[in-house]
Design an enzyme around this catalytic site. Sequence first.
Site, short mmCIF file in Angstrom:
data_model
loop_
_atom_site.label_atom_id
_atom_site.label_comp_id
_atom_site.label_asym_id
_atom_site.label_seq_id
_atom_site.Cartn_x
_atom_site.Cartn_y
_atom_site.Cartn_z
N ASP A 1 -2.23 2.24 -4.58
CA ASP A 1 -3.44 2.71 -3.91
C ASP A 1 -4.54 1.66 -4.03
OD1 ASP A 1 -2.24 5.12 -3.24
OD2 ASP A 1 -2.88 6.08 -5.10
N HIS B 1 0.82 -1.22 0.00
CA HIS B 1 0.00 0.00 0.00
C HIS B 1 0.85 1.27 0.00
CE1 HIS B 1 -3.72 1.95 -0.02
NE2 HIS B 1 -4.31 1.43 1.03
#
Length: 503
Positions: free
Chosen positions: A478, A474
């Site tokens: 995204d 992450h």
Amino acid sequence: MATEIRVPTLGESVSEATIAQWFKKPGDAVAQDEPLVELETDKVTVEVPAPAAGTLESIVVKEGDTVEVGALLGQIAEGAGAAPAAPAKQDNEPQAKSAGKADLVDVVTPSAGESVTEAEVGEWSVKVGDTVKADDTLVELETDKAAQEVPAPVAGTIVKIAAETGTTVEPGVLLCQIDPSGEGVAAAPAAAAAPAPSAPAASAGSSMPPAPSAQKMMAENNLSADQVAGSGKRGQVLKEDVINAIASGATAAAAPAPAAVARGPVNAQDEVREERVRMTKLRQTIARRLKDAQNTAAMLTTYNEVDMGPVMELRKQYKDLFEKKHGVKLGFMGFFTKAVTHALKEIPAVNAEIDGTDIIYKNFCHVGVAVGTDKGLVVPVVRDADQMSIAEIEKEIGNLGRKARDGKLGMADMSGGTFTISNGGVYGSLMSSPILNAPQSGILGMHKIQERPMAVNGQVVIRPMMYLALSYDHRIVDGKEAVTFLVRVKESLEDPQRLVLDL
């Protein structure tokens, strides 16, 4: 006449090295293939052997200097040198040389490839007194990357085994001796020979000071030697070790080494029924890399499901014709790999990696395919999968799978991947969250195909469904990108014509 000593090729993407230490000084006699100088890169230390026997005439660069591949290091004057040793063989072949007695042949630990400095002796296929033919397998060596079989360089009788199963050995260490005449007297077994010491795991117990570039980086980050585990020869700390220590959160305050988990009380009757087995090098590396991935990446998993009916129908219709034309069976991995490469082109962040404060975007797709073997999980890489047809992908995956099961995978087969596919469905897994294969930013988990009732156009129908899981970093990917990537894979599999039309 003088022979030049030059910096050898140090591997892909390595263009320079630092002079770590000279083993000889001008005027010293040297034998052919005797180590002269040790070079240090950000990945590995390399010893440069003497290209000829003679006298070390001059040293052009001093310790601490940085040199490029091909640069002149020094010169050897012919004559007055020690008798030349036997010429070195290829990296992947065991070296055979005269062993005191002219009729005995030494079998030594072969080089296992770039960055691999030691191996663990596995099970011996022979014992003292056995007769072997040339190329018969003698023993299997296990490194942290793969297993490697050592063949007999000549036919003869095994007269000595010098390294027991479980011993850690470096390249060049004696493994056994063969009498090619077949009349040799059996020497003492491995128990009588002192096992080769394993390289220290941490710099605290190392006989080597940190490499110059590593020492500089440690000073810049206020790190002490006992905070960085060295992976070089004799436990030497390399630049890459310092980078890994910083990435894993090492600070100026040294953290105590983790203690072994204490076992609870064990019943005596239970204890005699236990079996304690040392983890193989490969298993230790798998454990360390998976835990490092969890500690380093901001790992998250998103899920979806795909109707495998269209792919299954396509396989059923064309599998015989496909196998007849291409000589390989049409499986699911070709479709999945192709679907992944299409999605990676649209969502390049999933195909990228983080390097410090930079993001490296890869304009190619090297897809790793996780393969389970009896030695552990290995991930051979299908290179430039985005440029391959489904038939070419199936052929390459089949070839790599055979090499993995036979223990024939080399370093080149398992390095450089940009994305990984793991198929737990072959073992019956219905749902799982795969762990990233660092430094990659994405891994796709495939699962078991199971018929389930689904609502299609307002009707409940039974469809062959598979859960898909995408684990991603992450920090670079995204949530929107991850979900979009997984949807694109789903769309390609539910409508395989998209793969043909490149949609």
